[in-house]
Structures are given as structure tokens and as C-alpha cells.
Design an enzyme around this catalytic site. Sequence first.
Site: not given
Ligand code: GLC
Length: 782
Positions: A432, A435, A510
Site C-alpha cells: 500500500d 505512490e 480508498d
Molecule cells: C490506506 C489504504 C487503506 C488502508 C490504510 C491503512 O489508506 O488505502 O486500504 O486501510 O491505508 O493502512
Amino acid sequence: MKRSALLCFLLTVAGTMSAFTERAYSLDLSGMSPIGNVRKVVKISDGILVDCDDDSQVKLQVLAPDLVRVRAGFKKAIPGKDHSWAIARTSWNSVPTKVSESNDTVVLETSELRVVVTRSPLRIAFYDAKTGRAINRDSQPMRYNSATRAVAAVKSLGFEEHFYGLGEKAARLDKRREAFQMWSSDTPGYTSATDPIYQSIPFYIGHSMDREKSGEWRGSAYGIFFDNSYRSRFDLGSTDPENVVFQADGGEMNYYFFYGPSMKKVVNRYTELTGRMPMPPKWALGHQQSRYSYGNEQQIKDVVERYREEKIPLDVIHFDIHYMDGYRDFTWNRDRFPDPKGLMAWLKERGVKPVTIIDPGVKYEPGGNYSVYNEGTRQNFFLKKTNGETYVGKVWPGDSVFVDYTLPEAAKWWGDLHKPLLDTGVAGIWNDMNEHADFESRDGDKWKDVVNYDNGENSKHDKMRNLFALLECKSTYEGLTRLRPDERPYIITRSGYAGIQRYATMWTGDSPSTWSAMELSIPMFQTLGLCGQPFVGSDCGGYQGKSNGELLTRWYQIGFLSPFFRNHHAVDFNDQEPWRFGKRYADIIRKHVQLRYKLMPYLYTVLAEAHETGIPWFRPLILEYQNDYDVLNIDDEFLVGENLLIAPVVTQGATSRDVYLPQGEWYEFGTDKKHQGSQWISVKAPLETVPMFVKAGSILPGGPALEYMSQATNESISYDVYPDKAGNASGNLYEDDGVTRAYLKGGFKKSALNFGQGKLIATASGAKVEEVPSASVRIFGR
Ligand code: GLC
């Protein structure tokens, strides 16, 4: 207004642009000079090299009869060094190509394409070699700005030209008259007005409709992959109704031109060039549950137990950031999770695979005991600025540093760091925030001076940002492959660049828990599929905001047929596991999740097709019916493979909807009821159902009802036959062990299924012909 005046678009100055903005870019080409005229043409082994009278150089390389690479060096020769992180295939067989010159033009001709380079001004046009039809033409010479180093190409826009692609965009399927940019950005709660979002895939498909003499429409597709990782913009007739422009803030003018005319052929070639998705483990196709975060061992156990009690199938549970000690990668919070190994074993007994999140931000902890930070620092693996200082950004752990994944030793080190997680029993990795998410510099401004090794090129952030996730996932993928050579790695990513499909599956980040976000997910999945990423999905129920039973149920009615199928929700919002809104909704959701598992032999076959050919699982109608004018803009229906059409309800409170059925005949799923295609019909769709149709003439292989993929069962494959008018039907079945990499060496079985005269015959790849026992065959429409 004159064309030149029209092209004096307004430029959104990069410095004033925030990372994600309302989608209205305007491009100003006025400060950019056109490339010079042709001075000299030299034939090279695979094409031509053109010297221009401003000392620029243009190279056209024929890689395949339908694939031409165009490169330009502005005011300089094309550099000898030629490397792209996106490209999977770099060596191509030589293609018979005729080169001819006249006073005005230079022409390259293959069996499929005729490429005409006009000498003055220098413009490139692509024609169908057989029909002479113009496919795509420069309306102006390519342009450059010596001061800013920006490069651009300007193509004429056809009256009946439509655009599909550009990867992950929060936008409708057909992108005609819109503009987008590529600058990978962390965009929580994005809507259709947000651009850019997480991924940067600078590839689009143009599709033109021509009317034949007979009056019939004929659609022809081509593709353009602008392999330039700098911030780029694609203006598809938004600013100027006569032109399409693609432009980047730096780097080379370097694009690949693909010709169909079939859209599938374009996707197939694009994925040959940038690589195809390896087969993921079969359990990854199961239903997945996540939460930011299940905060301790007991919560994980409670959720899994409840799933089993509810008899809602579940294959995967995600561990979001709270499993870590202070959000330090590759650690466990022992207060919350005192015995990770024991928990993993507990999950294993219940057939549930654990997937842990790993973010690229490594906690900055000088003088502490955090071995990942200490070791990475000792070995000089973290990204530094030009002044030699390590770049420190802010992510979940607070101050954080980031690995330079372009350093081969650093990439290997990072991959190997996964060993303890795998030894504990972790089955997959969720990459995650890649970017270059940085809470203090969302648009990357502070990153400007960060340098990556990049094959010795020492490239800065302007080139590397969009590549970061690809490099991180490559390192993770290669690490998992090294550590568990017999198993298929499973990685999920949020960001990516072209080629990301070689290393990771993806989800669309998200998205808010709203009806419009749910509706938007359909064209997003379709577009990602056209851009080489077949394994896509969103957080069922939406990630952020308050969902409710109806929204969650309708979202599941899309999710249960998307490749990545996960329910996930943000920390500050309501719980949304399938049972949270009561029995009515849980019952409907259960039915749909169960149906996914029963359809698994069909779905797995469709996934194997994506692995083999690049043709995605989750398809827009245009991919299968490109001559049908009526489907150009349909993006609230989708096809799974060739034969299953789904028309989800995307409006709150709706209990019916109109559905367009393309040519042929279509059965209502699992019934004898048939409809003629090439028409709109109105169907009832109370909350309990999602309208699904099966194309007459097809066979859907089905499997047993399972609670998880590896559950033992005595039931074998069954076959649902939906005959056409002549009483015939056909289909395919792909089978392998679902776990190992043996499929790469022929360890699979492919069967062609043919039904006629009341009998179903399965012919396996080894030509073994078997009549399928009638007890496992269900025939509809008799
Ligand atoms: C980011 C991700 C989300 C995750 C969060 C905490 O916002 O896109 O899916 O739950 O980080 O890790």
C-alpha cells in the site's frame, strides 16, 4: 478560430498544480517548437532513422507487423541507452518491411500497417495496409521545449473516434473529450472529479467507427503506449475539439503504436510488450475480508469464526497496519498479536490465508533498535537527495525513509526481508501507500531532489515517482519467488506503472462508501483490464464513510464477479462485514458469495485466458462487440469472460433496470428464458438479485459449493449448457493445481467443451476425448 489559435491552449503550470485537482487540464503547446523537417533518411535493420534539419532525430522501429515504436530526440541524436522498467519483451523477430521514398514522403510498409512520414513538416500517419484507411495521424509535428524539456505529440481527432484506457482513472469508460494526467497520487475518498489517482498507465486505445457501404458500422481499434514516466497529460479532444495531445514534462518522446483493427488484438500485443499477469494462487480468487484494522488476535479469530458460523465463504483475512509494532515494517505488535505463528496455524486449520500489509515508508529511527532501518542505513539503501541527505518523509510510522528499489542489492535485501513473515505462515503481501504517499508532500514537491540509481542514470523524482510502485512490487515479487520457489506469489498493490501486472494484482484504493463510487468502479475495472491489469477489484461497501445494507449488498453484486473480491473499511467508520446490517442483507450477500465459488471453474478459466493472452476477465461490452454502435458508452454492464453478462443495479432504491443485450440470444442466468440480443430490455432487479445473462451457445463449467478454495469435497465439475438455435454450445475449462508454478512448465489441463446432439464432449489438450456423463450436465432452453 484557426487551428493554430486553438492550439494555443492554456497551460496549467506544473508548479501551481496540486497533486490531484478537478479534472480540467489545459495544455499550452505555444511555447513548444515543432520538430524540424526531414533532412536525411537512413534504413536500419528494423525501420528507419530520420535526421531533421534542427538536428533532431526520429526513429521508427517495426517490432511486429502491427507494432511500430516511435522515438524522437529533440535537437539531439536518440540516446544509445535504451531502458524501460515497463517493457517485458525487448527482442522481436525481424518483420518484412518495405521502405520507399518520394520527394514528399518516406513510407514503411508491413503486411498490416503503412506508415507515412511526411518530410515537411514532419508528420507521421498510420494507415491500414490492406484497406488504405487512415488509422491515426499527426496533425502537427511532434513538439518540444528546450528550456522545460517537455515533449508532445499532436494527433488529429476523428469525428467517430472514442477512447478507452489510461489505466486507473476515476472516470467513465469512454474518455473522448476528456483530459487526464499521470502523476501517481494518494487520493483518499476520490470521486469522478479527482485526477490523477493512484496509478499511472500511459496507454490508451483509440476506436473509430466507420459506416460501410452496406450501412453497417465497423469499429477499428489502435493503441498508443507513451512509455514516458514523467508527469504526463493526455488531452483527448478536451481542450481542442480537433486534436488529441499527449505530453510529458521531460524524458523522451517514445511511444508504441499498436494496430488491431480488433481491440482484443491491441490488448494482446500491449500485454506481450509489457508482460502478462502470472497465475495467482487460486485462493486469491476467494472472498477476502479486511479492516483498518483488526486490532488484535481475538478480533481476527472472532471475524473468521463468525464467517464460518454464517456459512459465508471466506479465503483471506488481511492484517492492516496495526499488526505492526509502531507501524514498523516486518515487525509484530506483541501486545496485540502475542503469538503470530500460533494465529497463522489457527487460520490455516480453518482454511483462511493471512495477507499482511507492508508499506514502503520505513520508520526513521536513528540510534534505535529497528534492524530494518539500521541495516538499510548501513548499506546505503535509502533514497537520498542530491546533497547526500537521506530523504525523510511522513507516513504511518511518522518520520520515514524509503528504499531505492532501483539498486539491485537494495531490491534483493527488501525482498529477503519477507522471510520471517513467510516463515510465520503469511500467505500474501499487500503493498500500500506506494505512490510515494507522504503526508507532508502529497504532490511530491519536497521530493524534487531525491535521486534514484536507476541503472546508473541517477534519475530524479520527476522521472521516478510514477515508477516507484512497480519497482517496489518487483522487489517483493522476486523476493517471494526466491523464498518460496514452488509457490505462486500473491501481492496486491495500490499504485503502479505499465507492466505492474507482472508483479502484482491491484485494488482501486480508498473509494468512498457512496453509490456514485460504486458505479464508477465498473468502468474503472473495465479500463484497467484493457490496460493489461486483469486482477482488479475495489473495497466492497466502499472504504470510507458510512455504508448501509442496501449499498453493501449492491456492491457485493458487482464484487462477487470481480477478480479481487474484498470487503474492507476504514478505521473511523462503521463495521461492514456482510452480517452487520442484519439477516436480510447477510442472506443475499451469502447467496452471491456462494455463487462465485460455484462459478469458480468458469472464472478460473477466464483468469487463465487473461494470463495467457492478456484479454481481461472483467470486460466492457465494446471489447467483444466493437462493431456495435450502441455499446460505445455502456459502462454500467460488464462481461465476465465472453459469455456472462451482468447488469448490476447502481441506483439506490431501484428494483428494475434497463439492460442492453448485444447481438445473439441471451438466457437469463440459470433459466430457460431467452431474449433476443441487439436490443434493450427492462428487467426486474429487486435487492435479492442482480440481472445476469448467458450467451446462447455457451457452456459454463461449475464447481461444488465451498467455504474456502482448498476445502475437500467429493463433488466434481458440472456443466451448464445454454444451446444456441441450432442446439449447439461450446466452452473451455482450464485446470491446474492452483498453488505451484508447475503451470509455467505445462502443468495444467485445458479442455475444449463441445455440445451437440444432446452430448457434451470434452477434448483435453492431449487430445483425450471424453463424453461427459449426463448426470453432470444441465441443459437449458429445452
Ligand atoms: C490506506 C489504504 C487503506 C488502508 C490504510 C491503512 O489508506 O488505502 O486500504 O486501510 O491505508 O493502512
